[in-house]
Design a protein around this motif. Structure first.
Motif, PDB file in Angstrom:
ATOM      1  N   GLN A   1      -7.865  98.510  -5.105  1.00 29.34           N
ATOM      2  CA  GLN A   1      -8.768  99.508  -4.518  1.00 29.34           C
ATOM      3  C   GLN A   1      -8.865 100.741  -5.407  1.00 29.34           C
ATOM      4  N   PHE A   2      -7.751 101.096  -6.048  1.00 24.91           N
ATOM      5  CA  PHE A   2      -7.764 102.266  -6.931  1.00 24.91           C
ATOM      6  C   PHE A   2      -8.711 102.015  -8.104  1.00 24.91           C
ATOM      7  N   VAL A   3      -8.594 100.867  -8.739  1.00 26.27           N
ATOM      8  CA  VAL A   3      -9.468 100.605  -9.897  1.00 26.27           C
ATOM      9  C   VAL A   3     -10.916 100.435  -9.455  1.00 26.27           C
ATOM     10  N   SER A   4     -11.105  99.979  -8.227  1.00 28.00           N
ATOM     11  CA  SER A   4     -12.472  99.858  -7.709  1.00 28.00           C
ATOM     12  C   SER A   4     -13.148 101.237  -7.727  1.00 28.00           C
ATOM     13  N   GLY A   5     -12.414 102.252  -7.271  1.00 29.01           N
ATOM     14  CA  GLY A   5     -12.958 103.615  -7.290  1.00 29.01           C
ATOM     15  C   GLY A   5     -13.174 104.107  -8.705  1.00 29.01           C
TER      16      GLY A   5
ATOM     17  N   ILE B   1      -3.930 108.419 -15.709  1.00 26.38           N
ATOM     18  CA  ILE B   1      -4.775 107.995 -14.579  1.00 26.38           C
ATOM     19  C   ILE B   1      -4.139 106.778 -13.912  1.00 26.38           C
ATOM     20  N   LYS B   2      -3.734 105.809 -14.741  1.00 29.04           N
ATOM     21  CA  LYS B   2      -3.139 104.593 -14.172  1.00 29.04           C
ATOM     22  C   LYS B   2      -1.825 104.897 -13.460  1.00 29.04           C
TER      23      LYS B   2
ATOM     24  N   THR C   1     -14.491  93.701  -4.607  1.00 22.29           N
ATOM     25  CA  THR C   1     -14.657  95.082  -4.141  1.00 22.29           C
ATOM     26  C   THR C   1     -15.967  95.650  -4.680  1.00 22.29           C
ATOM     27  N   HIS C   2     -16.416  96.737  -4.014  1.00 27.22           N
ATOM     28  CA  HIS C   2     -17.645  97.409  -4.437  1.00 27.22           C
ATOM     29  C   HIS C   2     -17.531  97.826  -5.917  1.00 27.22           C
ATOM     30  N   GLY C   3     -16.386  98.408  -6.274  1.00 27.97           N
ATOM     31  CA  GLY C   3     -16.207  98.918  -7.636  1.00 27.97           C
ATOM     32  C   GLY C   3     -16.194  97.803  -8.674  1.00 27.97           C
ATOM     33  N   GLU C   4     -15.584  96.674  -8.335  1.00 32.76           N
ATOM     34  CA  GLU C   4     -15.582  95.550  -9.284  1.00 32.76           C
ATOM     35  C   GLU C   4     -17.011  95.119  -9.571  1.00 32.76           C
TER      36      GLU C   4
ATOM     37  N   PHE D   1      -8.467  99.292 -17.461  1.00 27.67           N
ATOM     38  CA  PHE D   1      -8.319  99.743 -16.075  1.00 27.67           C
ATOM     39  C   PHE D   1      -8.285  98.574 -15.098  1.00 27.67           C
ATOM     40  N   GLY D   2      -8.336  97.372 -15.629  1.00 34.10           N
ATOM     41  CA  GLY D   2      -8.209  96.198 -14.768  1.00 34.10           C
ATOM     42  C   GLY D   2      -9.497  95.841 -14.049  1.00 34.10           C
ATOM     43  N   LEU D   3     -10.622  96.352 -14.557  1.00 35.01           N
ATOM     44  CA  LEU D   3     -11.907  95.987 -13.937  1.00 35.01           C
ATOM     45  C   LEU D   3     -12.491  94.772 -14.653  1.00 35.01           C
ATOM     46  N   PRO D   4     -13.231  93.941 -13.930  1.00 39.69           N
ATOM     47  CA  PRO D   4     -13.727  92.713 -14.557  1.00 39.69           C
ATOM     48  C   PRO D   4     -14.875  93.001 -15.530  1.00 39.69           C
ATOM     49  N   ILE D   5     -14.921  92.224 -16.610  1.00 33.80           N
ATOM     50  CA  ILE D   5     -16.080  92.325 -17.511  1.00 33.80           C
ATOM     51  C   ILE D   5     -16.822  90.982 -17.573  1.00 33.80           C
ATOM     52  N   SER D   6     -16.325  90.020 -16.801  1.00 30.27           N
ATOM     53  CA  SER D   6     -17.013  88.734 -16.724  1.00 30.27           C
ATOM     54  C   SER D   6     -16.783  88.165 -15.330  1.00 30.27           C
ATOM     55  N   ILE D   7     -17.598  87.158 -15.015  1.00 28.52           N
ATOM     56  CA  ILE D   7     -17.497  86.554 -13.677  1.00 28.52           C
ATOM     57  C   ILE D   7     -17.768  85.060 -13.804  1.00 28.52           C
TER      58      ILE D   7
END
Ligand code: NAD
Length: 366
Positions: free
Chosen positions: A180-184, A210-211, A265-268, A302-308
């Protein structure tokens, strides 16, 4: 160091955003508003209630004549009219009147539902925002967009309705799950990308702090992000023009969110949408190839996805259409001219979007 941002003009002040590292100053922020004879209902969710409800109730009982609560089940699936109806029923049973208030204690889901309920109950009662997720502190609690999802469409029913105060305690982010943190953080990155290249560099620089959720760094990050949002919402409160730039990454982001049945999540989804929009910006010769890859790769640490995996791009694009057609029939796509400068574009085609989604489609690229 606490931070404060005032939204509105001197002649027409709307509300303050206060960024602190505890809840302690909350009563002080409300004490001169004449609330002593008024009642407050705190709307929160099933995950936030056990963490913060007692503390907030105790603090606000010194300001209001009576403080009650209504707890909704957590999660996006509950951001709908059924939940709003249940809150209306609870307020009616408590004989809540025009001068009573609501407080949203929680993430963007609680904030959007509470704001919409406040906007519509008795044709509008006051409400305050006490956001507890990074997404809500840096984005959704500001700017007065409220609403609920409807029949699978995100934020389809809603209104613009301003809170009386936004009070963010960045220490509350400590209990937030990593995902949830990285989503934001995706919305923080989005803000830097559309408006402020030096903030983008600062984010890269402060990645470790930040992390680690360093409170001083979080305060500064939330403050900078809120300031960017302020610069858009103050001059275009009803999204008739430049405020749309805040939707960078959201056209495809919302479509992916819906395609994935809200399991991401919304942020992802916003992160993926930002990468897709940056890819289209490169293909439209606004960004260079190097800039595109620099932006894309910034989401990784930041652990956010760059592919799906396994998306059908045509189906995702179809979802952007139905959303936008229902809204106004014109697809306003937000592209980047460079890091820190967004532009509104109405020439993005389905083929552009399919190309960008293919770039994200991991299995497709294997
Ligand atoms: P959320 O409200 O669902 O919160 C995410 C999860 O974190 C929930 O399980 C919640 O219970 C939990 N949580 C909240 N605070 C916590 C804390 N301090 N510690 C532990 N757990 C905590 O999701 P979100 O990401 O905050 O918000 C997403 C929503 O915001 C979406 O519905 C989106 O459409 C909306 N949104 C609105 C705007 C706007 O301008 N109104 C802008 C962006 C997003």
């Amino acid at each position: 160091m606490a931070q404060r941002i005032s939204i509105g003009t001197k002649a027409n002040p709307l509300y303050d955003i206060v960024i602190e590292n505890s809840f302690e100053k909350l009563p002080e922020e409300l004490s001169d508003k004449g609330y002593e004879k008024r009642r407050l209902c705190i709307i929160t969710d099933s995950k936030v209630a056990p963490l913060y409800l007692d503390e907030i109730k105790k603090l606000l009982s010194t300001v209001f004549a009576e403080v009650t609560e209504y707890i909704i089940p957590e999660g996006e699936a509950n951001k709908n009219l059924d939940t709003v109806r249940a809150i209306y029923e609870s307020l009616i049973s408590k004989h809540f009147g025009r001068t009573d208030l609501l407080a949203a204690l929680g993430g963007g889901v609680v904030g959007d539902i509470t704001g919409f309920t406040a906007a519509t109950y008795l044709r509008g009662i006051d409400f305050i925002q006490i956001p507890t997720t990074l997404l809500a502190q840096s984005d959704s609690s500001i700017g007065g967009k409220t609403g609920v999802d409807f029949n699978g469409y995100k934020n389809m029913i809603g209104s613009f309705y301003m809170p009386r105060l936004v009070y963010s305690n960045v220490s509350a982010l400590k209990t937030l799950e990593g995902r949830q943190f990285v989503s934001g953080f995706a919305e923080v990155m989005k803000s830097a990308l559309i408006k402020d290249a030096s903030f983008f560099s600062w984010l890269i620089d402060k990645m470790y702090e930040i992390k680690e959720k360093d409170p001083d760094i979080l305060e500064e990050m939330v403050y900078q992000t809120c300031n960017i949002k302020k610069s858009f919402v103050e001059c275009d409160p009803y999204e008739k023009g430049d405020r749309a730039m805040l939707n960078f990454g959201h056209t495809l982001g919302h479509a992916i969110e819906k395609y994935e049945k809200f399991e991401m999540t919304h942020g992802e989804c916003v992160a993926l949408g930002c990468i897709a929009a940056s890819f289209i910006s490169w293909k439209h010769e606004l960004l260079s190839k190097d800039e595109f890859y620099e932006i894309r790769d910034m989401f990784v640490p930041f652990g956010l996805p760059i592919s799906i995996d396994d998306i059908v791009p045509e189906k995702v694009v179809e979802l952007t259409h139905s959303d936008k057609k229902a809204a106004d029939g014109v697809l306003k796509f937000i592209l980047l001219k460079r890091v820190g400068k967004a532009v509104i574009d109405t020439t993005v085609t389905d083929e552009d979007m399919i190309g960008a989604l293919n770039e994200l489609n991991f299995n497709e690229n294997d």
